[in-house]
Design an enzyme around this catalytic site. Structure first.
Site, mmCIF file in Angstrom:
data_model
loop_
_atom_site.group_PDB
_atom_site.id
_atom_site.type_symbol
_atom_site.label_atom_id
_atom_site.label_comp_id
_atom_site.label_asym_id
_atom_site.label_seq_id
_atom_site.Cartn_x
_atom_site.Cartn_y
_atom_site.Cartn_z
ATOM 1 N N GLY A 55 37.126 24.556 30.106
ATOM 2 C CA GLY A 55 37.432 23.893 28.840
ATOM 3 C C GLY A 55 36.252 23.019 28.463
ATOM 4 O O GLY A 55 35.430 22.703 29.322
ATOM 5 N N CYS A 82 35.573 25.853 36.686
ATOM 6 C CA CYS A 82 34.779 25.016 35.785
ATOM 7 C C CYS A 82 35.524 23.716 35.443
ATOM 8 O O CYS A 82 35.754 22.895 36.325
ATOM 9 C CB CYS A 82 34.373 25.813 34.556
ATOM 10 N N TYR A 83 35.951 23.530 34.195
ATOM 11 C CA TYR A 83 36.725 22.320 33.875
ATOM 12 C C TYR A 83 37.962 22.250 34.772
ATOM 13 O O TYR A 83 38.353 21.167 35.232
ATOM 14 C CB TYR A 83 37.140 22.343 32.393
ATOM 15 N N HIS A 169 31.697 30.433 37.100
ATOM 16 C CA HIS A 169 32.683 31.321 36.463
ATOM 17 C C HIS A 169 32.769 32.667 37.202
ATOM 18 O O HIS A 169 31.959 33.553 36.955
ATOM 19 C CB HIS A 169 32.278 31.571 35.004
ATOM 20 N N GLU A 171 34.784 34.966 36.676
ATOM 21 C CA GLU A 171 35.279 36.027 35.791
ATOM 22 C C GLU A 171 34.177 36.726 35.008
ATOM 23 O O GLU A 171 34.408 37.799 34.450
ATOM 24 C CB GLU A 171 36.337 35.454 34.827
ATOM 25 N N SER A 223 49.363 52.610 11.063
ATOM 26 C CA SER A 223 48.165 52.343 10.267
ATOM 27 C C SER A 223 47.130 53.444 10.476
ATOM 28 O O SER A 223 46.132 53.499 9.782
ATOM 29 C CB SER A 223 47.566 51.008 10.688
ATOM 30 N N GLY A 224 47.375 54.304 11.472
ATOM 31 C CA GLY A 224 46.357 55.282 11.833
ATOM 32 C C GLY A 224 45.506 54.750 12.972
ATOM 33 O O GLY A 224 44.731 55.469 13.580
ATOM 34 N N GLY A 225 45.650 53.455 13.273
ATOM 35 C CA GLY A 225 44.897 52.842 14.369
ATOM 36 C C GLY A 225 45.603 53.025 15.701
ATOM 37 O O GLY A 225 46.720 53.546 15.763
ATOM 38 N N VAL A 226 44.939 52.582 16.767
ATOM 39 C CA VAL A 226 45.430 52.812 18.121
ATOM 40 C C VAL A 226 46.718 52.030 18.408
ATOM 41 O O VAL A 226 47.687 52.583 18.927
ATOM 42 C CB VAL A 226 44.362 52.349 19.155
ATOM 43 N N ASP A 227 46.736 50.744 18.048
ATOM 44 C CA ASP A 227 47.839 49.883 18.475
ATOM 45 C C ASP A 227 49.178 50.327 17.893
ATOM 46 O O ASP A 227 50.170 50.451 18.625
ATOM 47 C CB ASP A 227 47.569 48.418 18.076
ATOM 48 N N SER A 228 49.208 50.579 16.586
ATOM 49 C CA SER A 228 50.497 50.964 16.005
ATOM 50 C C SER A 228 50.903 52.348 16.498
ATOM 51 O O SER A 228 52.096 52.627 16.679
ATOM 52 C CB SER A 228 50.458 50.905 14.475
ATOM 53 N N LYS A 367 43.360 45.556 24.827
ATOM 54 C CA LYS A 367 43.021 46.814 24.145
ATOM 55 C C LYS A 367 42.821 47.980 25.119
ATOM 56 O O LYS A 367 43.337 49.071 24.906
ATOM 57 C CB LYS A 367 41.736 46.602 23.339
#
Ligand code: XMP
Length: 511
Positions: A55, A82-83, A169, A171, A223-228, A367
């Site tokens: 942070g 870190c923080y 870090h 990560e 929507s034609g996108g991946v998520d929907s 994603k």
């Protein structure tokens, strides 16, 4: 019971990355803001371990984010980063100071003296630092387990209470042994099993959606996108016929997009799919409009109107399915509340149509995890791995006023560029690539005659998060082939240029 790790967020920029790195080790991790969860809730959730994130604050600043020190006595292992490392030290009675020699930033050599976090980590390795404050005196019960030239306590451990802190870090990929250190925390300290898999996720989600939505009708805007797409197929596996999907063709889609949606959802998955041909409506409203934000606004509003009309025709629909994914939830700072993607097409809908509620089956996934689920569900790779496509579609890639002619020219040019990238085997090289129809014409020559045609710009960018991006160094030969095909095959294009601007100062899209 599903084992899980709590990533307690104190405002660090890598909070999502921490969760993702943990999940990559097959342990489910969730991010919660320090202000969005209480000690009692933490106790009740049965977490196997807690990570305090980084942070931007100094722990001794009274306005800095703190947490009830009782958390150290819950008996749940804690790793401070870190923080979070400084906060842990501070809560346990250690001393924090601002470094005299300024901050440590970037790659630094780390020397470790052992301890469980450093199992299988060389005594000397490279880590990534970003701090000004440091732990000057370790709290009682802790020992220092690593240091760097300027940081006497780069890591500390209290094996008795299972409390650990690292100033660097783990990560980020620049920390050479970062994933080993996280692995040690998860498996050696928290005793995780590491059995969180995508198959599990898919089968458990289908099962719980089936129970939860028994007898209910669901509506989903594709929507034609991946998520929907992934959300819809998952729902279909749970409720079958009771799911209806609506796909709005606003006339601003890429070549072949509508056909692909019909092919996949109607023919392959045999889902109830309504394709609304709203091209004329959108076109009429966009006539004469040149200002980019105005275009976006019109498209957003019109989309809601069309979707609403379709929903009303269908009669009572109990729930609205949305493809909200984890970064959408966390980035909006909504914590446990339901989030509706306002940016994407359906913001504002539920109140107006009166759904009982919204179902967001992917709200826990990143994603890449959504893509993995999509592949497991049998959605074709070309749809699952598809690059992002903006909600307003080609409207923001046709500069100036949108006309049928300009859209047709752009669609053809864009299809050629995409084909060439795919056939060069480079489909995964840029993060996003497309053609733009600039609002300019330029003089050319073809077969001894003067031409005066459109200027097409090609754009390909590489990025991790789309916040910043660099233009992709595509091979010249590929660009040459695309340029030659576009000028030869697409009538009224006289010139092709390649966009070599990064973001910032430009954006990915031209409008
Ligand atoms: P920019 O142009 O802002 O694009 O650098 C970053 C990413 O966001 C996408 N984008 C949009 N997506 N509605 C969307 O759904 C929009 O209005 C919109 N504008 C940009 C863009 O394609 C890129 O992936």
């Amino acid at each position: 019971m599903q084992e899980k790790i709590l990533v307690l967020d104190f405002g660090g920029q890598y909070n999502l990355l921490i969760a993702r790195r943990i999940r990559q080790q097959h342990v489910y991790a969730e991010v919660k803001s320090y202000s969005g969860i209480t000690l009692e809730q933490i106790r009740g959730e049965g977490y196997k371990g807690i990570v305090f994130t980084g942070g931007p604050n100094s722990v001794y600043d009274p306005a800095a984010p703190h947490f009830d020190p009782e958390i150290l006595r819950l008996g749940i292992p804690i790793l401070g980063i870190c923080y979070g490392h400084q906060l842990l030290a501070w809560m346990a009675g250690g001393g924090i100071e601002a470094a005299e020699n300024g901050s440590e930033y970037g790659r630094v050599t780390l020397r470790s003296s052992g301890g469980v976090l450093f199992d299988a980590v060389p005594a000397e390795s490279v880590c990534w630092m970003s701090h000004t404050d440091f732990v000057k005196s370790v709290p009682d019960g802790f020992i220092v387990t690593a240091s760097t030239k300027n940081c006497p306590c780069a890591a500390m451990a209290d094996d008795e209470r299972n409390l650990y802190g690292v100033q660097f870090h783990p990560e980020v990929t620049h920390t050479a042994c970062g994933s080993q250190i996280l692995h040690n925390f998860l498996f050696k300290v928290c005793a995780c099993r590491g059995d969180w898999t995508m198959e599990d996720f898919v089968s458990k989600s289908i099962e719980s959606l089936r129970l939860e939505l028994s007898g209910k009708n669901a509506l989903c805007a594709l929507s034609g996108g991946v998520d929907s797409a992934v959300a819809a197929v998952l729902l279909h596996r749970a409720v079958g016929e009771r799911l209806t999907c609506v796909f709005v063709d606003h006339g601003l889609l890429r070549k072949g997009e509508r056909e692909q949606v019909e092919q996949v959802f109607r023919r392959r998955f045999q889902m109830n799919l309504i394709v609304v041909d709203a091209r004329e409506r959108f076109f009429t409203r966009l006539r004469g409009v040149t200002e980019p934000e105005r275009k976006r606004k019109i498209i957003g509003e019109e989309f809601i109107r069309v979707f609403e009309e379709e929903a009303k025709k269908l009669g009572k629909q109990d729930v609205l399915v949305q493809g909200t994914i984890y970064p959408d939830v966390v980035e909006s700072g909504a914590g446990n509340a339901s989030v509706i993607k306002s940016h994407h097409n359906v913001g504002g809908l539920p109140d107006r149509i009166g759904f009982e509620r919204i179902v967001e089956p992917l709200r826990e996934l990143f994603k890449d995890e959504v893509r993995a689920v999509g592949l497991k569900l049998g959605i074709p790779e070309e749809l699952v791995m598809r690059q992002p496509f903006p909600g307003p579609g080609l409207a923001i890639r046709v500069m100036g006023e949108i006309t049928e002619e300009k859209l047709t020219v752009l669609r053809e040019a864009d299809a050629i560029f995409r084909e060439e990238i795919v056939s060069a085997g480079l489909a995964d090289a840029p993060s996003q690539y497309f053609a733009v129809l600039t609002d300019n014409r330029s003089v050319g020559v073809m077969g001894d005659a003067r031409t005066y045609g459109w200027v097409i710009a090609l754009r390909a960018v590489s990025t991790d998060d789309f916040m910043t991006a660099d233009w992709t160094r595509l091979p010249w030969e590929l660009l040459a082939r695309a340029s030659s095909r576009i000028t030869n095959e697409v009538r009224s294009v006289s010139r092709v240029v390649y966009d070599i601007t990064s973001k910032p100062p430009a954006t990915v899209e031209w409008e």
